[in-house]
Design a protein around this motif. Structure first.
Motif, mmCIF file in Angstrom:
data_model
loop_
_atom_site.group_PDB
_atom_site.id
_atom_site.type_symbol
_atom_site.label_atom_id
_atom_site.label_comp_id
_atom_site.label_asym_id
_atom_site.label_seq_id
_atom_site.Cartn_x
_atom_site.Cartn_y
_atom_site.Cartn_z
ATOM 1 N N PRO A 178 46.450 1.195 36.166
ATOM 2 C CA PRO A 178 47.645 0.427 36.541
ATOM 3 C C PRO A 178 47.441 -0.216 37.915
ATOM 4 O O PRO A 178 46.751 0.340 38.771
ATOM 5 N N PHE A 179 48.006 -1.369 38.129
ATOM 6 C CA PHE A 179 47.873 -2.017 39.437
ATOM 7 C C PHE A 179 49.260 -2.274 40.043
ATOM 8 O O PHE A 179 50.251 -2.408 39.320
ATOM 9 N N GLU A 180 49.297 -2.327 41.355
ATOM 10 C CA GLU A 180 50.560 -2.497 42.092
ATOM 11 C C GLU A 180 51.207 -3.833 41.740
ATOM 12 O O GLU A 180 50.558 -4.871 41.732
ATOM 13 N N GLY A 181 52.496 -3.808 41.456
ATOM 14 C CA GLY A 181 53.232 -5.019 41.121
ATOM 15 C C GLY A 181 53.119 -5.404 39.670
ATOM 16 O O GLY A 181 53.671 -6.424 39.248
ATOM 17 N N GLY A 182 52.438 -4.598 38.867
ATOM 18 C CA GLY A 182 52.221 -4.938 37.465
ATOM 19 C C GLY A 182 53.173 -4.236 36.517
ATOM 20 O O GLY A 182 52.869 -4.105 35.328
ATOM 21 N N GLU A 183 54.310 -3.741 37.032
ATOM 22 C CA GLU A 183 55.220 -2.975 36.184
ATOM 23 C C GLU A 183 56.665 -3.351 36.487
ATOM 24 O O GLU A 183 57.039 -3.581 37.642
ATOM 25 N N ALA A 184 57.486 -3.457 35.416
ATOM 26 C CA ALA A 184 58.910 -3.759 35.614
ATOM 27 C C ALA A 184 59.684 -3.325 34.384
ATOM 28 O O ALA A 184 59.118 -3.155 33.295
ATOM 29 N N GLU A 185 60.996 -3.114 34.563
ATOM 30 C CA GLU A 185 61.882 -2.752 33.461
ATOM 31 C C GLU A 185 63.023 -3.757 33.373
ATOM 32 O O GLU A 185 63.480 -4.289 34.391
ATOM 33 N N ASP A 186 63.471 -3.998 32.142
ATOM 34 C CA ASP A 186 64.600 -4.895 31.873
ATOM 35 C C ASP A 186 64.400 -6.262 32.536
ATOM 36 O O ASP A 186 65.331 -6.837 33.127
ATOM 37 N N TYR A 187 63.189 -6.775 32.441
ATOM 38 C CA TYR A 187 62.884 -8.063 33.079
ATOM 39 C C TYR A 187 63.240 -9.211 32.123
ATOM 40 O O TYR A 187 62.737 -9.274 31.000
ATOM 41 N N PRO A 188 64.123 -10.149 32.564
ATOM 42 C CA PRO A 188 64.482 -11.290 31.704
ATOM 43 C C PRO A 188 63.447 -12.405 31.865
ATOM 44 O O PRO A 188 63.308 -12.994 32.939
ATOM 45 N N LEU A 189 62.717 -12.715 30.820
ATOM 46 C CA LEU A 189 61.660 -13.734 30.877
ATOM 47 C C LEU A 189 61.972 -14.847 29.889
ATOM 48 O O LEU A 189 62.126 -14.605 28.684
ATOM 49 N N THR A 190 62.079 -16.071 30.398
ATOM 50 C CA THR A 190 62.312 -17.231 29.533
ATOM 51 C C THR A 190 60.967 -17.766 29.069
ATOM 52 O O THR A 190 60.127 -18.154 29.887
ATOM 53 N N LEU A 191 60.738 -17.767 27.775
ATOM 54 C CA LEU A 191 59.462 -18.216 27.225
ATOM 55 C C LEU A 191 59.324 -19.730 27.406
ATOM 56 O O LEU A 191 60.254 -20.495 27.109
ATOM 57 N N GLY A 192 58.162 -20.116 27.905
ATOM 58 C CA GLY A 192 57.935 -21.534 28.184
ATOM 59 C C GLY A 192 58.246 -21.929 29.611
ATOM 60 O O GLY A 192 58.092 -23.085 29.999
ATOM 61 N N SER A 193 58.704 -20.954 30.420
ATOM 62 C CA SER A 193 59.033 -21.250 31.823
ATOM 63 C C SER A 193 57.800 -21.292 32.708
ATOM 64 O O SER A 193 57.852 -21.770 33.846
ATOM 65 N N ASN A 194 56.665 -20.762 32.193
ATOM 66 C CA ASN A 194 55.409 -20.713 32.952
ATOM 67 C C ASN A 194 55.571 -19.963 34.274
ATOM 68 O O ASN A 194 54.936 -20.298 35.278
ATOM 69 N N SER A 195 56.429 -18.967 34.263
ATOM 70 C CA SER A 195 56.649 -18.178 35.481
ATOM 71 C C SER A 195 55.731 -16.965 35.555
ATOM 72 O O SER A 195 55.636 -16.320 36.606
ATOM 73 N N PHE A 196 55.056 -16.661 34.452
ATOM 74 C CA PHE A 196 54.125 -15.528 34.432
ATOM 75 C C PHE A 196 52.689 -16.047 34.390
ATOM 76 O O PHE A 196 52.429 -17.242 34.345
ATOM 77 N N ILE A 197 51.754 -15.115 34.383
ATOM 78 C CA ILE A 197 50.334 -15.454 34.317
ATOM 79 C C ILE A 197 50.085 -16.321 33.077
ATOM 80 O O ILE A 197 50.645 -16.053 32.018
#
Length: 441
Positions: A178-197
């Motif tokens: 596991p790496f630091e900052g690579g974990e979250a719960e109940d995260y709202p992610l809009t698909l197509g927003s290009n906000s993730f890797i």
């Protein structure tokens, strides 16, 4: 003191200034006599130190001051007598490098003078300004746009699609750890927003609520966390909810979300904002048309140094517009083309004309106007406003960069008062066309 002209070519000027050694010696003696009453030295009463002893101890330093003051005074007198105004700081050099006390000082001074600007009858300038009203249709369009930005998400049955929102828990691993900052719960992610890797969101298209997925991606080579840059990563993702976008209704509730009391108040705010935008755009069109008109009315020699410096600045700016991915300035020399020089000639010519008009009309940028402009720019740096103010106060170039457009706008207003200006009501589409023509020119 003797001044001899050595260069007179177009706007280029050169002079040799000779200051007799006796004149410098007199100036040093005068400085010592002025300081003598306050000087204390061991073995002498205050104010009774002999001049020869003072000269031996303080003479060299005072000689340097006297030389600088004498040369500065000679330059000021020269510009006052000739009326020349240098385009840039004059190049001043001492030519007799083997100078010793008692010798004359010989200084060479070269510069490019500002040209004589011809008078322009602004009453002959005819312009048409554009006026656009904020129609009900334009207000409704703006409201619809606000509603889109204020969209919410509501529960959805079935698989997630681009534009949907997934609520997820995730945990990331690099090299099995596991790496630091690579974990979250109940995260709202809009698909197509290009906000993730890159690649992460695409692998969640088609997921359903309650589904677990494994997502494999590679961090970009230029990722901000250097220890993760270029690394392959695996994410364990639990999809908890799938939601679809729900467009906000155009009603009082929407208005309150944007800080208005009700829908009518929001419409009023939108109308005022649109009208301010139209006025600003129309102002740009009018200013461009005015400059075009003035450009055809004046012609005079330009200081080559100013023209070349402006051409290089234009080439640099346009190069960065064509290469937005390059952030720094270590890109080497940028070629200056004839087109750059042509545009530079226009800008320098109009800049000198407006500066001369403002000088003769005694147009000034007030302290209050400067303060307001600095405050407006400081808002671009939330939390650092005080540092920005201090930077501007301590940096003459920064102050000039803020003051210059204020001065130019005031001169433009002055000229428009003298010109023949007619107002024409147009649609926002016609105003947009006029704006686009500015970009193409």
């Amino acid at each position: 003191m003797q001044v001899t002209e050595t260069l007179n070519d177009g706007l280029k000027r050169g002079y040799e200034i000779t200051v007799p050694g006796s004149e410098l010696d007199e100036k040093v003696t005068q400085k010592l006599q002025e300081a003598q009453p306050e000087v204390q030295m061991k073995g002498f009463r205050k104010g009774k130190v002999p001049l020869p002893l003072l000269k031996k101890q303080f003479g060299p330093r005072l000689m340097g001051e006297a030389m600088q003051e004498t040369v500065d005074g000679a330059m000021s007198k020269h510009f006052e007598e000739t009326g020349d105004r240098p385009a840039l700081q004059p190049d001043v050099k001492m030519t007799n490098e083997d100078w010793k006390e008692g010798d004359d000082i010989v200084v060479s001074m070269t510069y490019e003078k500002l040209p004589d600007i011809p008078e322009v009858d602004f009453g002959d300038v005819e312009l048409e300004t554009l006026k656009v009203a904020a129609t009900d249709e334009a207000v409704d369009e703006a409201l619809a746009s606000l509603a889109e930005t204020a969209q919410t998400f509501e529960a959805k049955e079935g698989a997630a699609e681009d534009g949907d929102q997934v609520v997820i828990d995730f945990k990331g691993f690099v090299d099995g750890e596991p790496f630091e900052g690579g974990e979250a719960e109940d995260y709202p992610l809009t698909l197509g927003s290009n906000s993730f890797i890159p690649g992460f969101e695409e692998q969640l298209v088609g997921a359903t609520a309650g589904e677990d997925r494994e997502v494999n991606v590679s961090f970009p080579e230029d990722y901000q966390a250097e220890h993760l840059a270029g690394k392959e990563a695996r994410f364990e993702v639990a999809v908890k909810e799938v939601k679809k976008p729900a467009k906000a209704e155009v009603d009082d509730e929407l208005a309150k979300r944007f800080g208005a009391d009700d829908l009518d108040a929001l419409k009023t705010q939108i109308r005022e904002r649109l009208e301010a935008e139209y006025v600003g755009a129309a102002r740009q069109v009018t200013k461009r048309r005015l400059l075009d008109a003035l450009d055809g009315k004046v012609d005079f020699d330009l200081p080559p140094s100013l023209e070349e410096a402006e051409a290089k600045q234009i080439a640099h700016q346009l190069w960065h517009e064509e290469h937005p991915e390059v952030q720094g300035h270590d890109h080497g020399e940028i070629e200056v083309t004839d087109e750059h020089r042509k545009l530079a000639g226009r800008r320098v010519r109009l800049g000198l004309l407006l500066a001369e008009v403002g000088r003769k009309a005694e147009i000034q940028v007030s302290d209050a106007e400067m303060t307001q402009a600095v405050m407006n720019q400081a808002r671009q740096y939330p939390g650092q406003e005080r540092q920005f103010f201090e930077f501007v106060q301590q940096n003459a170039q920064a102050r000039q960069q803020i003051q210059a457009p204020l001065f130019e706008d005031k001169v433009v207003d002055y000229v428009l008062e003298l010109a023949k200006v007619d107002e024409k009501e147009v649609s926002k589409e016609e105003l947009q066309e006029a704006m686009e023509s500015l970009e193409d020119a």
